[in-house]
Design a protein around this motif. Structure first.
Motif, short mmCIF file in Angstrom:
data_model
loop_
_atom_site.label_atom_id
_atom_site.label_comp_id
_atom_site.label_asym_id
_atom_site.label_seq_id
_atom_site.Cartn_x
_atom_site.Cartn_y
_atom_site.Cartn_z
N ARG A 84 0.82 -1.21 0.00
CA ARG A 84 0.00 0.00 0.00
C ARG A 84 0.86 1.27 0.00
O ARG A 84 0.48 2.28 -0.58
N LEU A 139 -6.16 4.29 -2.30
CA LEU A 139 -6.87 4.33 -1.03
C LEU A 139 -7.64 3.03 -0.79
O LEU A 139 -7.60 2.46 0.31
N LEU A 140 -8.31 2.53 -1.82
CA LEU A 140 -9.07 1.28 -1.67
C LEU A 140 -8.16 0.12 -1.34
O LEU A 140 -8.45 -0.69 -0.44
N LEU A 154 -6.90 0.33 2.28
CA LEU A 154 -7.90 -0.08 3.27
C LEU A 154 -8.07 -1.60 3.29
O LEU A 154 -8.13 -2.22 4.36
N ARG A 212 -4.95 -3.34 4.69
CA ARG A 212 -4.89 -3.16 6.15
C ARG A 212 -5.88 -4.07 6.86
O ARG A 212 -5.59 -4.59 7.94
N ALA A 213 -7.03 -4.27 6.23
CA ALA A 213 -8.07 -5.09 6.85
C ALA A 213 -7.76 -6.59 6.78
O ALA A 213 -8.09 -7.33 7.71
#
Length: 356
Positions: free
Chosen positions: A219, A321-322, A325, A328-329
């Motif tokens: 990311r 950004l997507l 996220l 990270r999840a």
């Protein structure tokens, strides 16, 4: 993902001149052949010649355009076959996107990039209109043909100073090959679905801009690439405005060729010793020449430039950004054991910290 190193002046002092001449050749081909999508004649050779380093590599120069043309032709055929059943098209594109990301993450091969760009463009064009699919396919094939002819000729006329050929060292992503590829394929497919159903085909740059940050393995690198893409788009838009403003004072074809050569030469020089990475100036040049070619064929430079900036920012930053996220999840952070990064900006920062 393999990123070519910055070109070195001692290896190739004529790098910027050759880059300028390939752009001039593209605009001449666009004027003589008058293709429906003339922009590709001007833009596609830039990416293929700007990735060359050191001595001329005939295999790379010949295989690159042929491989890209073949991938485009295959993708157009797949889209034509599956278009009557949109659900099948979505599944096929999703699988192809996953395979492309997995191939790049697993091996570092640039073939995945070709599949992603060709798949996104051909599927969007095919979902809008069958005729548009053929137009895009023929435009790409013509751009590949122009590259196949002009690049070897220019290296024959203006060879590099060194006889040494660049040895490309490709490194796979440090981990999450399957899961990371699945996340990125889902993000790209979602953007393409939005284009299929809502946006016009002219907004296709949204998906293309998303491919570049998504192709990087983490990311942090996705955000770094999105930032470079955004900066390059602004530089390219400014250069395109300067060319079009000068052209409005003297609208002659010879003046246009001189202007595009000058802009390409300056960006080529910046690739060698500019303050940003070479990729920024290469992307800026591609964007500038694409905008100039679009403005000349459509006669509406203002909307083209504004739209290009908005769509590039939305596609690259939105995709980064997507993926950040989702990574990270669902994924644990990973890095190469030697702290290597395929992205020039991140590697430069890390090297700077080591020196201090």
């Amino acid at each position: 993902m393999y990123v070519p190193p910055r070109p070195q002046r001692e290896d190739d002092p004529w790098f910027a001149v050759r880059l300028g001449l390939v752009v001039v050749a593209g605009f001449i081909a666009m004027a003589v052949l008058r293709p429906t999508v003339g922009t590709l004649c001007a833009v596609l050779p830039i990416g293929l010649i700007a990735g060359q380093r050191k001595a001329f590599n005939p295999v790379r120069a010949l295989v690159g355009p042929i491989a890209f043309g073949l991938v485009v032709w295959v993708m157009a055929a797949i889209v034509a076959l599956t278009r009557p059943v949109p659900g099948v098209l979505l599944v096929v594109m999703g699988v192809l996107f996953f395979v492309a990301f997995y191939l790049t993450r697993r091996t570092g091969s640039p073939v995945g990039m070709l599949i992603l760009i060709a798949g996104a463009m051909m599927s969007v064009a095919g979902m809008k209109a069958p005729g548009l699919l053929n137009v895009f396919r023929d435009g790409f094939l013509l751009g590949c043909l122009v590259s196949l002819v002009t690049i070897p000729v220019l290296y024959l006329l203006i060879p590099a100073a060194t006889a040494e050929r660049l040895v490309e060292v490709r490194r796979p992503a440090p981990g999450h090959h399957g899961a990371g590829s699945l996340i990125r394929a889902g993000v790209l497919l979602g953007l393409c679905l939005w284009l299929y159903a809502v946006l016009p085909a002219s907004d296709i740059i949204l998906a293309i801009a998303a491919v570049f940050p998504l192709i990087f393995p983490t990311r942090d690198e996705a955000f770094a690439e999105a930032a470079e893409r955004s900066l390059a788009t602004i530089y390219g838009a400014a250069a395109a405005l300067a060319v079009l403003a000068a052209l409005s004072l003297s609208a002659h074809f010879a003046v246009l060729l001189c202007l595009v050569f000058l802009v390409s030469f300056l960006f080529g020089e910046a690739m060698i010793d500019g303050r940003h990475s070479a990729s920024v100036y290469q992307f800026a040049l591609s964007g500038a020449m694409g905008l100039v070619a679009t403005a000349l064929t459509t006669g509406s430079p203002g909307p083209a430039i504004v739209g290009r900036i908005i769509l590039t920012l939305a596609g690259s930053l939105g995709a980064a950004l997507l993926v950040a996220l989702l990574d990270r999840a669902f994924l644990a952070p990973v890095r190469h054991a030697d702290d290597y990064s395929p992205h020039p900006a991140i590697q430069r920062r890390r090297t700077g910290r080591e020196l201090t």
